[in-house]
Design an enzyme around this catalytic site. Structure first.
Site, PDB file in Angstrom:
ATOM      1  CG  ASN A 178     -28.012 -14.165  53.629  1.00 17.13           C
ATOM      2  OD1 ASN A 178     -28.680 -14.659  54.379  1.00 17.13           O
ATOM      3  ND2 ASN A 178     -26.668 -13.728  53.770  1.00 17.13           N
ATOM      4  CE  LYS A 179     -28.510 -17.627  57.008  1.00 20.64           C
ATOM      5  NZ  LYS A 179     -28.325 -16.307  57.066  1.00 20.64           N
TER       6      LYS A 179
END
Length: 382
Positions: free
Chosen positions: A184-185
Site C-alpha cells: 500500500n506504499k
C-alpha cells in the site's frame, strides 16, 4: 437495491510496465538478488540525493539492521512514538533494547519533540521518529537533540517517500533511514524496504549483514566466475531483496513523481471540501517548504462516534482504515514494559477520533467527491 461502486482504501499503481519488467527477470532465470537490485539501489540513492541505498526485504528489516550497525543492544533504550505500527518498537526489541515512548502532538500526529529530552537517560542510545502519514517531523530539532546527547537518529520513513524537509528528502537527514515498499506504499515492490545513509562504514556493514554476513553474494561470485568460495565476515540475517522485487521498484520509482502529484491533488480536494464540515478536522499541513508525501489522509472526528462512522462509511461501500492503535494500549507492551492506559493521553485522544480515508492514484475525482458526499450525509451536513 443497486449496490454502490466499491471505493478501495488503497490500491497499488501497477500496469504493463511492471508486468513486463518482472517477466524479463523471470525469463533471465536470475530471480534472486542480482543486477536489478544493484540498479534499484543506485537509482533510489540518486533520487534522494543520498550516498548509499541498501535494499532489504522489509522496512522492519531496515529498522533492525539500522539498530544493529548503530551498536544498540541489550540494556539500551531507544526513544520513539507510541503512535505507530508495531514494527517500529518490534525492531528495537530485536536487538534487546527497550522502546521508550514519548507522546505525540495532536495536530501533526508526530512525536512531541519538546518532550524527548525528558525521556533521555544514561541508557538512551537512539531516537526513531516516525513521519506519520508522510508529514515530516522537525528534523532540525531532532538533529540538535541527538547531537547534544550523542544519540543516533534513525528515521522510520515507512510513510515518507517522497517527503521533503526544508528542500531535502527524508532519507538524507538522519544517520540512517528505513523505507517501506509494502503493497500500500507510495512505491511498492509488494514486500521490501530500503536503508539509506551517508555513512560509508554503515553502508559496508549493511551490505554484508543483509545476507548472512557473507562477503560476496551469489551474484558477485557468479560475475567473478568464483562460484563457491566466500567468507563470513560478520553476523548476518536473511534480509536481501530479490531482482523480481527490484524490477518492480525501478518501474515504481519512475512513476513516483506522477503518483505523488496525483496524491497531492486528491488531498487538496479533501482539504478544500472537508474543512466545510464542522465535525471534521482535516490533517494539519504547516505553511512552509516541507513537502508531505500524502501516504495517508487522516481526518479527526469531533463529537462523533468513530467506530460507528467507519461502519457506516463501509456500508456505503467506501473502504477506510484507522491509523494507529497506540502501542502502549496493546497487551504485549503493557505486560512487557508496564505501560498503562493513560500514559500517553494525546495519542489516546487522537486514536479515538482518527479515520484514514481512501487515497491512491487510482481514485478519480468523482470517487473523491463520492467519499466527501457520503461523509457529509453521515454527519448530517447534506
Amino acid at each position: 437495491m443497486e449496490q454502490k461502486p466499491f471505493i478501495p482504501f488503497s490500491r497499488p499503481w501497477i500496469d504493463e510496465t511492471e508486468i513486463e519488467a518482472v517477466s524479463q527477470v523471470l525469463a533471465s532465470k536470475w530471480i534472486s538478488s542480482g543486477a536489478r537490485v544493484r540498479e534499484f539501489e543506485r537509482a533510489f540513492a540518486e533520487y534522494l540525493g543520498v550516498k548509499h541505498a541498501i535494499a532489504v526485504s522489509s522496512c522492519t528489516a531496515a529498522l533492525h539492521l539500522s539498530l544493529v550497525v548503530s551498536g544498540i543492544s541489550t540494556g539500551d533504550e531507544v526513544i520513539t512514538t507510541p503512535y505507530t505500527f508495531t514494527a517500529t518498537a518490534e525492531a528495537i526489541r530485536y536487538v534487546g533494547a527497550k522502546p521508550v515512548f514519548v507522546d505525540i502532538e495532536p495536530d501533526t500526529l508526530n512525536i512531541n519533540i519538546d518532550n524527548i529530552e525528558n525521556a533521555i537517560t544514561p541508557k538512551t542510545k537512539a531516537v526513531i521518529p516516525v513521519h506519520i502519514a508522510g508529514l515530516p517531523c522537525d528534523m532540525n530539532a531532532l538533529q540538535n537533540i541527538c547531537q547534544k546527547h550523542n544519540l543516533i537518529l534513525i528515521d522510520d520513513a515507512a510513510h515518507a517517500l517522497p517527503t521533503q524537509y526544508n528542500g531535502q528528502f527524508i532519507g538524507n537527514l538522519g544517520n540512517l533511514s528505513a523505507f517501506s515498499f509494502y503493497a500500500n506504499k507510495n512505491l511498492t515492490t509488494a514486500e521490501g524496504g530500503m536503508i539509506t545513509t551517508n555513512n560509508d562504514a554503515y553502508a559496508g556493514q549493511l551490505q554484508t549483514m543483509r545476507l548472512h554476513g557473507i562477503d560476496k553474494d551469489a551474484w558477485s561470485r557468479q560475475s567473478r566466475r568464483s562460484v563457491w568460495r566466500y567468507d563470513i565476515t560478520s553476523e548476518g540475517y536473511k534480509y536481501n531483496m530479490t531482482d523480481i522485487q527490484a524490477a518492480m521498484g525501478l518501474c515504481q520509482l519512475m512513476k513516483l513523481n506522477k503518483q505523488h502529484e496525483r496524491r497531492r491533488n486528491i488531498a487538496g480536494i479533501y482539504q478544500n471540501e472537508l474543512q466545510k464540515i464542522p465535525q471534521i478536522s482535516p490533517p494539519f499541513v504547516p505553511e512552509n517548504e516541507n513537502e508531505h508525501s500524502w501516504h495517508l489522509y487522516i481526518i479527526q472526528l469531533q463529537e462523533t462516534d468513530r467506530d460507528e462512522f467507519v461502519d457506516t462509511l463501509r456500508a456505503e461501500n467506501i473502504e477506510c482504515s484507522v491509523h494507529y492503535i497506540p502501542l502502549h494500549l496493546f497487551d504485549f507492551y503493557q505486560k512487557q514494559y508496564g505501560y498503562n492506559v493513560g500514559d500517553f493521553p494525546r495519542a489516546e485522544e487522537v486514536f479515538d477520533r482518527v479515520v484514514s480515508l481512501p487515497l491512491h492514484p487510482g481514485l478519480s475525482n468523482d470517487d473523491v467527491y463520492t467519499v466527501i458526499e457520503a461523509i457529509s450525509n453521515i454527519l448530517g451536513n447534506s
